[in-house]
Design a protein around this motif. Structure first.
Motif, PDB file in Angstrom:
ATOM      1  N   PRO A 223       0.818  -1.214   0.000  1.00  0.00           N
ATOM      2  CA  PRO A 223       0.000   0.000   0.000  1.00  0.00           C
ATOM      3  C   PRO A 223       0.852   1.264   0.000  1.00  0.00           C
ATOM      4  N   GLY A 224       0.562   2.145  -0.927  1.00  0.00           N
ATOM      5  CA  GLY A 224       1.343   3.362  -1.130  1.00  0.00           C
ATOM      6  C   GLY A 224       2.136   3.332  -2.413  1.00  0.00           C
ATOM      7  N   GLN A 225       2.341   2.125  -2.979  1.00  0.00           N
ATOM      8  CA  GLN A 225       3.087   2.032  -4.223  1.00  0.00           C
ATOM      9  C   GLN A 225       2.242   2.485  -5.411  1.00  0.00           C
ATOM     10  N   ALA A 226       2.907   2.617  -6.560  1.00  0.00           N
ATOM     11  CA  ALA A 226       2.256   3.130  -7.754  1.00  0.00           C
ATOM     12  C   ALA A 226       2.459   2.187  -8.933  1.00  0.00           C
ATOM     13  N   LEU A 227       1.671   2.418  -9.956  1.00  0.00           N
ATOM     14  CA  LEU A 227       1.726   1.634 -11.182  1.00  0.00           C
ATOM     15  C   LEU A 227       1.976   2.600 -12.335  1.00  0.00           C
ATOM     16  N   VAL A 228       2.858   2.227 -13.251  1.00  0.00           N
ATOM     17  CA  VAL A 228       3.118   3.036 -14.440  1.00  0.00           C
ATOM     18  C   VAL A 228       2.373   2.400 -15.606  1.00  0.00           C
ATOM     19  N   LEU A 229       1.367   3.093 -16.115  1.00  0.00           N
ATOM     20  CA  LEU A 229       0.562   2.594 -17.230  1.00  0.00           C
ATOM     21  C   LEU A 229       1.154   3.034 -18.565  1.00  0.00           C
ATOM     22  N   LYS A 230       1.060   2.154 -19.546  1.00  0.00           N
ATOM     23  CA  LYS A 230       1.383   2.499 -20.932  1.00  0.00           C
ATOM     24  C   LYS A 230       0.067   2.866 -21.611  1.00  0.00           C
ATOM     25  N   VAL A 231      -0.184   4.155 -21.721  1.00  0.00           N
ATOM     26  CA  VAL A 231      -1.468   4.639 -22.249  1.00  0.00           C
ATOM     27  C   VAL A 231      -1.337   4.820 -23.761  1.00  0.00           C
ATOM     28  N   PRO A 232      -2.109   4.085 -24.548  1.00  0.00           N
ATOM     29  CA  PRO A 232      -1.954   4.120 -26.014  1.00  0.00           C
ATOM     30  C   PRO A 232      -2.666   5.312 -26.650  1.00  0.00           C
ATOM     31  N   LEU A 233      -2.067   6.473 -26.538  1.00  0.00           N
ATOM     32  CA  LEU A 233      -2.655   7.668 -27.140  1.00  0.00           C
ATOM     33  C   LEU A 233      -2.521   7.623 -28.667  1.00  0.00           C
ATOM     34  N   PRO A 234      -3.354   8.345 -29.392  1.00  0.00           N
ATOM     35  CA  PRO A 234      -3.323   8.287 -30.862  1.00  0.00           C
ATOM     36  C   PRO A 234      -1.970   8.655 -31.459  1.00  0.00           C
ATOM     37  N   PHE A 235      -1.224   9.551 -30.824  1.00  0.00           N
ATOM     38  CA  PHE A 235       0.048  10.000 -31.378  1.00  0.00           C
ATOM     39  C   PHE A 235       1.234   9.197 -30.841  1.00  0.00           C
ATOM     40  N   GLY A 236       0.954   8.160 -30.073  1.00  0.00           N
ATOM     41  CA  GLY A 236       2.018   7.318 -29.523  1.00  0.00           C
ATOM     42  C   GLY A 236       1.786   7.058 -28.049  1.00  0.00           C
ATOM     43  N   PRO A 237       2.402   5.985 -27.509  1.00  0.00           N
ATOM     44  CA  PRO A 237       2.162   5.632 -26.106  1.00  0.00           C
ATOM     45  C   PRO A 237       2.713   6.668 -25.140  1.00  0.00           C
ATOM     46  N   ALA A 238       1.984   6.883 -24.052  1.00  0.00           N
ATOM     47  CA  ALA A 238       2.427   7.782 -22.976  1.00  0.00           C
ATOM     48  C   ALA A 238       2.529   6.956 -21.700  1.00  0.00           C
ATOM     49  N   TRP A 239       3.604   7.127 -20.977  1.00  0.00           N
ATOM     50  CA  TRP A 239       3.800   6.425 -19.709  1.00  0.00           C
ATOM     51  C   TRP A 239       3.379   7.360 -18.583  1.00  0.00           C
ATOM     52  N   ARG A 240       2.418   6.929 -17.784  1.00  0.00           N
ATOM     53  CA  ARG A 240       1.911   7.769 -16.706  1.00  0.00           C
ATOM     54  C   ARG A 240       1.840   6.959 -15.414  1.00  0.00           C
ATOM     55  N   THR A 241       2.197   7.610 -14.314  1.00  0.00           N
ATOM     56  CA  THR A 241       2.261   6.957 -13.014  1.00  0.00           C
ATOM     57  C   THR A 241       1.037   7.295 -12.180  1.00  0.00           C
ATOM     58  N   PHE A 242       0.410   6.265 -11.607  1.00  0.00           N
ATOM     59  CA  PHE A 242      -0.767   6.443 -10.764  1.00  0.00           C
ATOM     60  C   PHE A 242      -0.637   5.575  -9.523  1.00  0.00           C
ATOM     61  N   THR A 243      -0.948   6.155  -8.370  1.00  0.00           N
ATOM     62  CA  THR A 243      -0.894   5.396  -7.133  1.00  0.00           C
ATOM     63  C   THR A 243      -2.000   4.352  -7.104  1.00  0.00           C
ATOM     64  N   ILE A 244      -1.671   3.191  -6.574  1.00  0.00           N
ATOM     65  CA  ILE A 244      -2.657   2.124  -6.398  1.00  0.00           C
ATOM     66  C   ILE A 244      -3.507   2.477  -5.181  1.00  0.00           C
TER      67      ILE A 244
ATOM     68  N   GLY B  20      -5.358  14.312 -23.152  1.00  0.00           N
ATOM     69  CA  GLY B  20      -4.250  13.733 -22.430  1.00  0.00           C
ATOM     70  C   GLY B  20      -4.516  12.306 -22.000  1.00  0.00           C
ATOM     71  N   ALA B  21      -3.565  11.755 -21.248  1.00  0.00           N
ATOM     72  CA  ALA B  21      -3.646  10.353 -20.847  1.00  0.00           C
ATOM     73  C   ALA B  21      -4.814  10.086 -19.908  1.00  0.00           C
ATOM     74  N   THR B  22      -5.031  10.973 -18.941  1.00  0.00           N
ATOM     75  CA  THR B  22      -6.112  10.708 -17.991  1.00  0.00           C
ATOM     76  C   THR B  22      -7.481  10.791 -18.668  1.00  0.00           C
ATOM     77  N   ARG B  23      -7.643  11.717 -19.598  1.00  0.00           N
ATOM     78  CA  ARG B  23      -8.901  11.796 -20.332  1.00  0.00           C
ATOM     79  C   ARG B  23      -9.098  10.550 -21.194  1.00  0.00           C
ATOM     80  N   TRP B  24      -8.011  10.067 -21.807  1.00  0.00           N
ATOM     81  CA  TRP B  24      -8.113   8.841 -22.607  1.00  0.00           C
ATOM     82  C   TRP B  24      -8.576   7.676 -21.735  1.00  0.00           C
ATOM     83  N   LEU B  25      -8.028   7.575 -20.529  1.00  0.00           N
ATOM     84  CA  LEU B  25      -8.421   6.486 -19.635  1.00  0.00           C
ATOM     85  C   LEU B  25      -9.897   6.583 -19.288  1.00  0.00           C
ATOM     86  N   HIS B  26     -10.373   7.775 -18.973  1.00  0.00           N
ATOM     87  CA  HIS B  26     -11.782   7.947 -18.628  1.00  0.00           C
ATOM     88  C   HIS B  26     -12.691   7.586 -19.816  1.00  0.00           C
ATOM     89  N   ASP B  27     -12.237   7.889 -21.020  1.00  0.00           N
ATOM     90  CA  ASP B  27     -13.076   7.667 -22.196  1.00  0.00           C
ATOM     91  C   ASP B  27     -12.971   6.246 -22.750  1.00  0.00           C
TER      92      ASP B  27
END
Length: 340
Positions: free
Chosen positions: A39-60, A79-86
């Motif tokens: 608990p407290g650690q984070a995960l780095v997601l590979k977010v596949p945005l249209p212009f190329g992958p973005a690496w974003r860090t989010f706490t678990i 951005g990456a967070t909007r892509w995740l929501h959509d």
């Protein structure tokens, strides 16, 4: 659509989405095998945005039976967070690096804890608090949380439930834009407000997460109240700007190495990191904390040698595969790195 599993990455499937607030959602993710984390650690997601992958860090923010939960606020458009929501809906797949980070209760050296969070900075705190509720229900914890308005307060109902299970848990919530009927704290974080909400904050060990200015103010308040700076811990994935070396030409034959990055040949000085040299030459490497903690700036070293001082942002397995952290690596020879 089935994603091609990239070596060294976790393949995750979204098994559900919870709407926490109008702008924040919790994504429940499941891997092909149970995933362990602290608990407290984070995960780095590979977010596949249209212009190329973005690496974003989010706490678990939590998880059960090997699943992981990420509680993410949508920021802006495109951005990456909007892509995740959509796009990260039930059944969708995404890839990530293994959980990492040292912002955990393993740092604890005091029986009295204070959690101080702003906005979505509540996510590591709720993960820690859930763990304490299960393992140390009598733990002495004071939580101060700041939100923009009452509708954006995270985990309010769950905190009330946890207080019923944890008799020594106190919770104070402040909003900067109170609505009619709001009876909690108001306004931005201040010494008067925080010391009123947690009168003994100077004698508590603080875990703090939120916007950079919020964390800086909380640190100053803790120190002003007599707190030991060694007992003030922050999560800083994307908070402080990364120092970038002032652009200066390197004299011919001077103390510099050749670096190839993103198919460009540039120069890197021994006193600057791979990240700093890249940014100095206009090559953008995604970065979160700038301190070797989050793993967002991980790149692969194809040729040459570097000296790296990591801070939990990379695993031994990733290092064995040739990965380095751009923010924490300095060249000791000519080098070549790839961003993939």
């Amino acid at each position: 659509m089935m994603l091609q599993n990239e070596p060294g990455l976790l393949a995750l499937t979204c098994i559900g989405v919870d709407h926490e607030t109008p702008t924040i959602r919790t994504f429940r993710l499941r891997g092909t095998a149970p995933i362990t984390y602290t608990p407290g650690q984070a995960l780095v997601l590979k977010v596949p945005l249209p212009f190329g992958p973005a690496w974003r860090t989010f706490t678990i923010s939590g998880g059960a039976n090997g699943d992981l939960h990420l509680t993410i606020k949508a920021q802006g458009q495109g951005g990456a967070t909007r892509w995740l929501h959509d796009n990260l809906t039930q059944g969708a797949e995404i890839q990530a690096r293994s959980p990492r980070g040292h912002f955990t209760l393993d740092l604890r050296g005091n029986d009295r804890l204070a959690f101080v969070s702003g906005g979505s900075g509540a996510t590591p705190m709720i993960a820690m608090l859930r763990h304490l509720a299960d393992t140390q229900p009598l733990a002495d914890v004071a939580w101060f949380h700041a939100a923009r308005d009452p509708d954006e307060v995270l985990f309010a109902a769950e905190l009330a439930q946890l207080q019923a299970r944890m008799p020594n848990l106190t919770v104070a919530i402040s909003v900067s834009r109170p609505a009619p009927g709001w009876f909690g704290y108001r306004g931005r974080i201040s010494r008067t407000q925080l010391s009123t909400a947690i009168p003994d904050i100077g004698r508590r060990e603080v875990f703090c997460c939120g916007p950079q200015g919020f964390m800086t103010e909380a640190r100053l308040i803790h120190a002003a109240e007599g707190g030991d700076k060694a007992q003030f811990h922050t999560e800083s994935f994307g908070g402080a700007p990364v120092p970038v070396a002032t652009p200066e030409p390197v004299a011919a034959g001077g103390p510099a190495f050749a670096m190839t990055v993103a198919e460009r040949e540039i120069q890197i000085r021994p006193d600057e990191s791979v990240l700093q040299a890249s940014l100095r030459h206009g090559v953008i490497i995604p970065c979160g904390c700038g301190e070797g903690m989050c793993g967002t700036c991980m790149v692969r070293l194809v040729e040459g040698q570097v000296a790296m001082v990591a801070n939990g942002g990379i695993t031994p397995e990733e290092q064995a595969q040739g990965y380095i952290l751009a923010c924490s690596s300095r060249a000791v020879s000519d080098i070549k790195v790839t961003l993939a």
